[in-house]
Design an enzyme around this catalytic site. Sequence first.
Site, PDB file in Angstrom:
ATOM      1  N   ARG A 132       0.858  -1.185   0.000  1.00  0.00           N
ATOM      2  CA  ARG A 132       0.000   0.000   0.000  1.00  0.00           C
ATOM      3  C   ARG A 132       0.896   1.237   0.000  1.00  0.00           C
ATOM      4  O   ARG A 132       1.685   1.430   0.922  1.00  0.00           O
ATOM      5  CB  ARG A 132      -0.897  -0.017   1.238  1.00  0.00           C
ATOM      6  CG  ARG A 132      -1.711   1.241   1.400  1.00  0.00           C
ATOM      7  CD  ARG A 132      -2.715   1.174   2.554  1.00  0.00           C
ATOM      8  NE  ARG A 132      -3.342   2.463   2.647  1.00  0.00           N
ATOM      9  CZ  ARG A 132      -3.201   3.318   3.659  1.00  0.00           C
ATOM     10  NH1 ARG A 132      -2.494   2.987   4.724  1.00  0.00           N
ATOM     11  NH2 ARG A 132      -3.774   4.493   3.628  1.00  0.00           N
ATOM     12  N   HIS A 151      -2.821  10.966   0.718  1.00  0.00           N
ATOM     13  CA  HIS A 151      -2.269  10.741   2.055  1.00  0.00           C
ATOM     14  C   HIS A 151      -1.653  12.079   2.496  1.00  0.00           C
ATOM     15  O   HIS A 151      -0.447  12.192   2.706  1.00  0.00           O
ATOM     16  CB  HIS A 151      -1.252   9.599   2.020  1.00  0.00           C
ATOM     17  CG  HIS A 151      -1.015   8.936   3.343  1.00  0.00           C
ATOM     18  ND1 HIS A 151      -1.186   7.581   3.558  1.00  0.00           N
ATOM     19  CD2 HIS A 151      -0.630   9.438   4.542  1.00  0.00           C
ATOM     20  CE1 HIS A 151      -0.893   7.284   4.822  1.00  0.00           C
ATOM     21  NE2 HIS A 151      -0.550   8.400   5.454  1.00  0.00           N
ATOM     22  N   GLU A 197      -7.285   8.395   6.230  1.00  0.00           N
ATOM     23  CA  GLU A 197      -7.610   9.073   7.483  1.00  0.00           C
ATOM     24  C   GLU A 197      -8.102  10.508   7.279  1.00  0.00           C
ATOM     25  O   GLU A 197      -7.444  11.459   7.728  1.00  0.00           O
ATOM     26  CB  GLU A 197      -6.389   9.061   8.414  1.00  0.00           C
ATOM     27  CG  GLU A 197      -5.881   7.664   8.735  1.00  0.00           C
ATOM     28  CD  GLU A 197      -4.793   7.659   9.822  1.00  0.00           C
ATOM     29  OE1 GLU A 197      -4.409   8.740  10.286  1.00  0.00           O
ATOM     30  OE2 GLU A 197      -4.354   6.556  10.215  1.00  0.00           O
ATOM     31  N   ASN A 247      -7.260   1.802   9.947  1.00  0.00           N
ATOM     32  CA  ASN A 247      -5.947   1.972  10.571  1.00  0.00           C
ATOM     33  C   ASN A 247      -6.144   1.945  12.073  1.00  0.00           C
ATOM     34  O   ASN A 247      -7.007   2.641  12.609  1.00  0.00           O
ATOM     35  CB  ASN A 247      -5.322   3.320  10.174  1.00  0.00           C
ATOM     36  CG  ASN A 247      -4.979   3.383   8.691  1.00  0.00           C
ATOM     37  OD1 ASN A 247      -5.067   2.381   7.972  1.00  0.00           O
ATOM     38  ND2 ASN A 247      -4.576   4.558   8.237  1.00  0.00           N
ATOM     39  N   TYR A 263      -4.053   1.885  15.895  1.00  0.00           N
ATOM     40  CA  TYR A 263      -2.836   1.972  16.704  1.00  0.00           C
ATOM     41  C   TYR A 263      -3.107   1.806  18.196  1.00  0.00           C
ATOM     42  O   TYR A 263      -2.320   1.220  18.927  1.00  0.00           O
ATOM     43  CB  TYR A 263      -2.117   3.307  16.463  1.00  0.00           C
ATOM     44  CG  TYR A 263      -1.531   3.363  15.073  1.00  0.00           C
ATOM     45  CD1 TYR A 263      -0.286   2.808  14.814  1.00  0.00           C
ATOM     46  CD2 TYR A 263      -2.251   3.908  14.009  1.00  0.00           C
ATOM     47  CE1 TYR A 263       0.250   2.801  13.538  1.00  0.00           C
ATOM     48  CE2 TYR A 263      -1.723   3.913  12.727  1.00  0.00           C
ATOM     49  CZ  TYR A 263      -0.476   3.362  12.493  1.00  0.00           C
ATOM     50  OH  TYR A 263       0.040   3.350  11.222  1.00  0.00           O
ATOM     51  N   GLU A 280      -3.359  -0.167   8.230  1.00  0.00           N
ATOM     52  CA  GLU A 280      -2.157   0.241   8.977  1.00  0.00           C
ATOM     53  C   GLU A 280      -2.269  -0.302  10.396  1.00  0.00           C
ATOM     54  O   GLU A 280      -3.332  -0.228  11.009  1.00  0.00           O
ATOM     55  CB  GLU A 280      -2.034   1.770   9.110  1.00  0.00           C
ATOM     56  CG  GLU A 280      -1.601   2.485   7.860  1.00  0.00           C
ATOM     57  CD  GLU A 280      -1.488   3.996   8.064  1.00  0.00           C
ATOM     58  OE1 GLU A 280      -1.272   4.464   9.206  1.00  0.00           O
ATOM     59  OE2 GLU A 280      -1.630   4.710   7.059  1.00  0.00           O
TER      60      GLU A 280
END
Length: 449
Positions: free
Chosen positions: A78, A122, A167, A292, A294, A352
């Site tokens: 990606r 991005h 995002e 994504n 985290y 991600e």
Amino acid sequence: MAASTSFPRDFLWGAATSAYQIEGSPLADGASPSIWHRFSHTPGKVHGGDTGDVACDHYRRWREDVGWLRELGVNAYRFSISWGRFLSGGRGRPNPAGRDFYSRLIDALLEGGIRPVATLYHWDLPAELDDAGGWVARDSMHWFADYAEAAFQAFGDRVPMWATFNEPWMTSDSGYLRGVHAPGHHSAAEAALVAHHLLCAHGGAVQRFRSLRRGAIGVVVNLEPKHPASDDPRDAAAAVRADAYMNRQYLDPIFFGSYPVELRECFGADWPAHDERDFELIGQPIDFLGVNYYSRGVTRDDPSDLPMRAPRASVPDVERTGIGWEIYPDGLREILVWVKARYGDLPLYVTENGAAYEDPGPAGDIVEDPPRVAYLRRHLAAARQAIAEGVDLRGYFAWSLLDNFEWGYGYSQRFGLLRVDFADQKRTMKRSGLFYREVARTNGRVMIR
Ligand code: FCB
């Protein structure tokens, strides 16, 4: 649990990057500056005054980096297209050198049996378009759809999977409300308007894609389960507001055709009037959703933190990665299950996931990074658990292939499966890269204990 559950056949095991974070040479061969070029060159905006001028020098070393992807044994990659490299100034006909760069990259990936997954945006809006109003301007949706169409024309015959935005919440929140990302504005009214224009731009690009190409198109969002900081009902209410803002602001309009009610209440006079017809554009069916992940978001009530009054709470005594983010693997399972329950059973990808640590320097040809191996292992187990609970998860992309320019943190945070020595651009495999190679080779069986 459920040691017999494994990852589906044809699961994508990928690695992810983005243009401004790795390419360098931001003005080479007809490329035009982006808002991140400008922002990073503004004193005080990025840690240590770091910029993406060189980054990982991927613009010139892309062949070597495709070699590393092959070494890692991933079957997908990606990456993002730099809008101003592909269309100088953001509009008009493709810049031949920029087009050829991505074209060669895509061909090399395909030759290596690696599926290209392209993100159109991005965060690197061409600076000229920012001068024309950026995402605050309603015209931005047309600029973006035209750019997307040019990219589908140029690469759509070889790229099977596209993401419109990475995002978008970070653009509206960090870029236009908090000012910690480019273009560095501080306006709630702008943030709400920008969110709407990003959504319209997304829908417009999906429409163009359908008229031109077969293949899959979707969007990538960053999601976090929002947990209240305490038993106080005010914190519980704050967690609901934070959820509306970060998790539902973009997905409700796409899937339900309306914004969460909490947003109108919190933004008050800063909430714009929306043209109802926009929601038809925004709601174009998508083929997948990229998530994504985290960390989770522990949230507290704070009336001074406008507009949502629901900032992140500091949680004592928890495990953290080097960047300070809480390690909370079960949040990945929780958020994937939540997406399915709320928005229906569509194909999902973890686009991600990864961790920054202050790694030791190379010992010979390896960097020993056991904390990152543990982070990946635990999050992969959470992803597998989501599959066991019925989520249609089709792939996982480690963030990131390389240590790179980590936005406001500059080069101080290393997320790579490969170490980059920024003095001489040498890449060194990390233990986590070798671990991930085994995961990909065995389709996840190596991490089943
Ligand atoms: C995400 C971004 C990515 C990277 C990681 C750490 O928010 O999409 O570019 O910065 O965080």
